[in-house]
Design an enzyme around this catalytic site. Structure first.
Site, PDB file in Angstrom:
ATOM      1  N   SER A 148       0.837  -1.192   0.000  1.00  0.00           N
ATOM      2  CA  SER A 148       0.000   0.000   0.000  1.00  0.00           C
ATOM      3  C   SER A 148       0.873   1.243   0.000  1.00  0.00           C
ATOM      4  CB  SER A 148      -0.929   0.012   1.217  1.00  0.00           C
ATOM      5  OG  SER A 148      -0.219   0.360   2.379  1.00  0.00           O
ATOM      6  N   TYR A 161       4.009  -0.266  10.414  1.00  0.00           N
ATOM      7  CA  TYR A 161       3.168  -0.751   9.314  1.00  0.00           C
ATOM      8  C   TYR A 161       3.784  -0.336   7.979  1.00  0.00           C
ATOM      9  CZ  TYR A 161      -0.897  -1.454   6.332  1.00  0.00           C
ATOM     10  OH  TYR A 161      -1.738  -1.855   5.322  1.00  0.00           O
TER      11      TYR A 161
END
Length: 89
Positions: free
Chosen positions: A43, A70
């Site tokens: 992402s 993340y």
């Protein structure tokens, strides 16, 4: 807060990257024979990991944040996929 798995890795990095890495590495000898494709999903959160992959802080030992961790895992996915593609060619 930073959590380590029973294996000693930062939880987000292990869940989002190391598990996929190990599975792909184990299957790759079989996949590469038949022209199979490996697809990894990442992402734009990889941009949070700027300025790049800090190999000295993969476990968040020096600094930790949930979002940076993340982002690091997503950047690792991208770098791994790029390297995997080079090896497959």
């Amino acid at each position: 807060s930073r959590e380590l798995t029973v294996d000693g890795y930062e939880r987000t990095f292990q869940s989002n990257h190391l598990g996929h890495f190990v599975l792909t590495a184990k299957l790759f000898p079989f996949l590469s024979r038949g022209g199979a494709k490996v697809i990894n999903v990442s992402s734009s959160a990889a941009n949070i990991a700027a300025p790049g992959l800090d190999m000295e802080n993969l476990n968040g030992e020096k600094s930790y944040g949930a979002w940076p961790s993340y982002g690091l895992s997503k950047l690792a996915n991208i770098l791994f996929t790029n390297e995997l593609q080079k090896k497959a060619e």
